[in-house]
Design an enzyme around this catalytic site. Structure first.
Site, PDB file in Angstrom:
ATOM      1  N   GLU A 113       9.490  -2.250   7.711  1.00 48.82           N
ATOM      2  CA  GLU A 113      10.626  -1.614   8.573  1.00 48.82           C
ATOM      3  C   GLU A 113      11.642  -1.359   7.629  1.00 48.82           C
ATOM      4  OE1 GLU A 113      11.088  -0.122  11.548  1.00 48.82           O
ATOM      5  OE2 GLU A 113      13.396   0.133  10.632  1.00 48.82           O
ATOM      6  N   SER A 144       9.616   5.210  16.206  1.00 44.74           N
ATOM      7  CA  SER A 144       8.357   4.537  16.705  1.00 44.74           C
ATOM      8  C   SER A 144       8.567   4.470  18.059  1.00 44.74           C
ATOM      9  CB  SER A 144       7.599   3.220  16.086  1.00 44.74           C
ATOM     10  OG  SER A 144       7.371   3.757  14.388  1.00 44.74           O
ATOM     11  N   SER A 186      10.933   6.445   8.968  1.00 48.12           N
ATOM     12  CA  SER A 186      10.456   5.946  10.332  1.00 48.12           C
ATOM     13  C   SER A 186      11.021   4.745  10.534  1.00 48.12           C
ATOM     14  CB  SER A 186       8.884   6.052  10.203  1.00 48.12           C
ATOM     15  OG  SER A 186       8.395   5.510  11.363  1.00 48.12           O
ATOM     16  N   GLU A 231       1.031  -1.458  -0.094  1.00 50.83           N
ATOM     17  CA  GLU A 231      -0.033   0.000  -0.197  1.00 50.83           C
ATOM     18  C   GLU A 231       0.729   1.335   0.034  1.00 50.83           C
ATOM     19  OE1 GLU A 231      -2.652  -2.046   3.477  1.00 50.83           O
ATOM     20  OE2 GLU A 231      -1.632  -0.061   4.055  1.00 50.83           O
ATOM     21  N   CYS A 272      -1.282   1.946   8.648  1.00 50.11           N
ATOM     22  CA  CYS A 272      -0.337   0.856   8.064  1.00 50.11           C
ATOM     23  C   CYS A 272      -0.958  -0.450   8.024  1.00 50.11           C
ATOM     24  CB  CYS A 272       1.004   0.937   9.200  1.00 50.11           C
ATOM     25  SG  CYS A 272       2.177   0.004   9.095  1.00 50.11           S
ATOM     26  N   CYS A 314       5.623  -7.355   7.603  1.00 47.78           N
ATOM     27  CA  CYS A 314       6.812  -6.957   8.524  1.00 47.78           C
ATOM     28  C   CYS A 314       7.287  -7.944   9.466  1.00 47.78           C
ATOM     29  CB  CYS A 314       6.520  -5.670   9.127  1.00 47.78           C
ATOM     30  SG  CYS A 314       7.680  -4.927  10.150  1.00 47.78           S
ATOM     31  N   CYS A 347      -0.211  -2.972  15.315  1.00 50.01           N
ATOM     32  CA  CYS A 347       0.101  -2.634  14.054  1.00 50.01           C
ATOM     33  C   CYS A 347      -0.394  -3.940  13.245  1.00 50.01           C
ATOM     34  CB  CYS A 347       1.415  -2.440  13.755  1.00 50.01           C
ATOM     35  SG  CYS A 347       1.940  -2.556  11.952  1.00 50.01           S
ATOM     36  N   CYS A 385       4.823  -5.594  16.101  1.00 48.42           N
ATOM     37  CA  CYS A 385       4.310  -4.814  16.871  1.00 48.42           C
ATOM     38  C   CYS A 385       2.714  -4.902  17.241  1.00 48.42           C
ATOM     39  CB  CYS A 385       4.469  -3.289  16.556  1.00 48.42           C
ATOM     40  SG  CYS A 385       6.141  -2.895  16.308  1.00 48.42           S
ATOM     41  N   HIS A 407       6.586   4.686  21.472  1.00 43.52           N
ATOM     42  CA  HIS A 407       5.193   4.406  21.866  1.00 43.52           C
ATOM     43  C   HIS A 407       5.068   3.785  23.371  1.00 43.52           C
ATOM     44  CE1 HIS A 407       3.779   4.407  17.934  1.00 43.52           C
ATOM     45  NE2 HIS A 407       4.765   3.320  17.324  1.00 43.52           N
TER      46      HIS A 407
HETATM   47  N1  SAH Z   1       8.106  -0.049  10.504  1.00 46.19           N
HETATM   48  C1  SAH Z   1       8.237   1.476  10.670  1.00 46.19           C
HETATM   49  C2  SAH Z   1       7.413   2.290   9.692  1.00 46.19           C
HETATM   50  C3  SAH Z   1       6.011   1.902   9.353  1.00 46.19           C
HETATM   51  S1  SAH Z   1       4.934   1.943  10.518  1.00 46.19           S
HETATM   52  C4  SAH Z   1       8.035   1.848  12.039  1.00 46.19           C
HETATM   53  O1  SAH Z   1       7.546   1.034  12.862  1.00 46.19           O
HETATM   54  O2  SAH Z   1       8.484   2.987  12.384  1.00 46.19           O
HETATM   55  C5  SAH Z   1       4.573   3.508  10.478  1.00 46.19           C
HETATM   56  C6  SAH Z   1       4.109   4.228  11.616  1.00 46.19           C
HETATM   57  O3  SAH Z   1       2.593   3.810  11.992  1.00 46.19           O
HETATM   58  C7  SAH Z   1       4.596   3.792  12.912  1.00 46.19           C
HETATM   59  O4  SAH Z   1       4.881   4.768  13.866  1.00 46.19           O
HETATM   60  C8  SAH Z   1       3.843   2.835  13.675  1.00 46.19           C
HETATM   61  O5  SAH Z   1       4.238   2.649  15.182  1.00 46.19           O
HETATM   62  C9  SAH Z   1       2.363   3.359  13.298  1.00 46.19           C
HETATM   63  N2  SAH Z   1       1.387   2.684  13.651  1.00 46.19           N
HETATM   64  C10 SAH Z   1       1.276   1.425  13.250  1.00 46.19           C
HETATM   65  N3  SAH Z   1      -0.047   0.744  13.657  1.00 46.19           N
HETATM   66  C11 SAH Z   1      -0.843   1.858  13.976  1.00 46.19           C
HETATM   67  C12 SAH Z   1      -1.994   1.809  14.693  1.00 46.19           C
HETATM   68  N4  SAH Z   1      -2.950   0.919  14.609  1.00 46.19           N
HETATM   69  N5  SAH Z   1      -2.456   3.226  14.739  1.00 46.19           N
HETATM   70  C13 SAH Z   1      -1.626   4.165  14.958  1.00 46.19           C
HETATM   71  N6  SAH Z   1      -0.279   3.993  14.307  1.00 46.19           N
HETATM   72  C14 SAH Z   1      -0.001   2.874  14.204  1.00 46.19           C
HETATM   73 FE1  SF4 Z   2       6.468  -3.371  11.558  1.00 44.74          FE
HETATM   74 FE2  SF4 Z   2       6.373  -0.644  11.921  1.00 44.74          FE
HETATM   75 FE3  SF4 Z   2       4.410  -2.234  12.179  1.00 44.74          FE
HETATM   76 FE4  SF4 Z   2       6.167  -2.458  13.756  1.00 44.74          FE
HETATM   77  S1  SF4 Z   2       4.919  -0.743  13.280  1.00 44.74           S
HETATM   78  S2  SF4 Z   2       5.144  -4.364  13.000  1.00 44.74           S
HETATM   79  S3  SF4 Z   2       8.113  -2.375  12.874  1.00 44.74           S
HETATM   80  S4  SF4 Z   2       5.492  -1.838  10.304  1.00 44.74           S
END
Ligand code: SAH
Ligand code: SF4
Length: 361
Positions: free
Chosen positions: A170, A222, A199, A98, A342, A118, A125, A122, A224
């Site tokens: 990632e 990231s 990121s 996407e 994401c 990925c 996510c 997390c 959190h």
């Molecule tokens: N893997 C990288 C980049 C992709 S994720 C990373 O983790 O930084 C991009 C951002 O979206 C990250 O900050 C991630 O923590 C956030 N994210 C993922 N799922 C989410 C959700 N359900 N609600 C809000 N932010 C989310």
């Molecule tokens: Fe992967 Fe980023 Fe999602 Fe974590 S937040 S699972 S590193 S895409």
């Protein structure tokens, strides 16, 4: 034996130029042909060599035998009521990724993917939940930009101004391809390094490598959770690169780059939104020049019951950070109605497909 087809968006712009020069020289064609192809590639976002109408048709065909422009097939487009446009792209092996275009008054930001899925799992996510499928090639990363650029000019009548590596995957776990894609975006498409944000979940070796790059690319982490136990629950990467190691790498990054670092902090109701966690965040960030983006959690109904923190809880968290001198902003979630977070669209589409299958459609 026939040479494999070269993806022009997947090699450095300098290598692309050298390959094109050699191609035209071998055919006794004038030097300016290279410039013509470069213009089609980097300024006019050509879809195919046939579109390069200032080249004779035999050259268009021969270019296509040696080079490819890595077209992605748009299998699904979702347009949000807030203007956000999300694409699901089909890759040549049937995998899908996407990207999202996010318009604001003075920016048009493209959020792109760096991997199919990925591996980092997390908890909050959607991409993390369906696991890792494969790496994206550099050209597949850049092609999200070139394909989206055409949509941007058509739908928004303006070019993409900012790029964030915040889609699926990632970026620092696909470092070589991501660095190649940065080279093409920056030196080929001439996107300013300050307008490109990488990121990361916090992969220390990748952060240290980025610190050595001469260009001022933006870094977002990231975060959190500011405490080890909680972060470990939310993000398995905390086991491999715990907060003290991550922050040491960030301090080193900042010493070298002299750039502000952003943190992403997704606020999940009752999970990581207590004011004392804002105080802990301020403590660990002390000494760093940073900016915290507070993002209301985007729920993933198929996977978890977590909800976004209430606006008052988010406001309180923000206040505590501000009181402690940490710059921050609450980000408005964009494209909620089209599952723009994401990995969510792919997941939603998958669910829809399996429902259809069950119903015999
Ligand atoms: N893997 C990288 C980049 C992709 S994720 C990373 O983790 O930084 C991009 C951002 O979206 C990250 O900050 C991630 O923590 C956030 N994210 C993922 N799922 C989410 C959700 N359900 N609600 C809000 N932010 C989310
Ligand atoms: Fe992967 Fe980023 Fe999602 Fe974590 S937040 S699972 S590193 S895409």
């Amino acid at each position: 034996m026939k040479e494999p087809i070269v993806e022009l968006l997947g090699i450095s712009p300098e290598d692309a130029r050298a390959s094109l020069r050699a191609f035209f020289k071998a055919r006794n064609e004038a030097e300016f042909r290279t410039k013509q192809v470069e213009e089609w590639l980097f300024d006019r976002h050509a879809r195919s060599f046939n579109e390069m109408t200032n080249l004779p048709s035999n050259l268009q065909v021969e270019l296509g035998n040696e080079f490819s422009l890595t077209e992605l097939e748009s299998t699904y487009v979702a347009r949000s009521s807030d203007g956000t446009v999300k694409h699901l792209w089909r890759l040549d092996d049937g995998e899908r990724v996407e990207s999202v275009l996010i318009p604001t008054k003075d920016r048009l930001t493209l959020c792109l993917s760096s991997q199919v899925g990925c591996a980092l799992g997390c908890q909050f996510c959607a991409t993390g939940h369906f696991g890792f499928r494969r790496q994206l090639r550099p050209a597949e990363i850049v092609a999200q930009y070139s394909n989206s650029s055409r949509v941007a000019l058509h739908d928004f009548e303006r070019p993409i101004t900012n790029i964030v590596y915040m889609g699926m995957g990632e970026p620092l776990a696909n470092l070589d391809s991501v660095i190649n894609s940065l080279n093409t975006l920056h030196r080929g498409f001439r996107k300013g390094a300050r307008r490109i944000t990488i990121s990361t979940v916090g992969l220390v070796p990748g952060i240290l490598k980025l610190a050595q790059r001469p260009e001022p690319f933006e870094l977002a982490i990231s975060l959190h959770a500011p405490l080890h136990e909680l972060r470990l629950e939310l993000m398995p990467i905390e086991k491999r690169y715990p907060l003290p190691d991550l922050f040491e790498a960030l301090r080193s990054f900042q010493r070298q780059k002299k750039r502000r670092i952003s943190f992403e902090y997704t606020l999940i109701d009752g999970v990581n939104d207590e004011p004392k966690l804002a105080r802990a965040l301020a403590d660990i960030a002390r000494g760093l020049t940073c900016f915290v983006n507070l993002i209301p959690f985007n729920p993933i109904p198929a996977i978890s019951e977590w909800r976004a923190s209430s606006p008052s809880k988010i406001a309180r968290f923000s206040e505590v950070l501000t009181e402690r001198g940490i710059q921050n902003a609450v980000r408005r979630p964009r494209g909620r109605d089209i599952a723009a977070a994401c990995g969510q669209l792919r997941l939603a589409r998958k669910a829809a497909v399996s429902v259809n299958k069950k119903e015999g459609l």
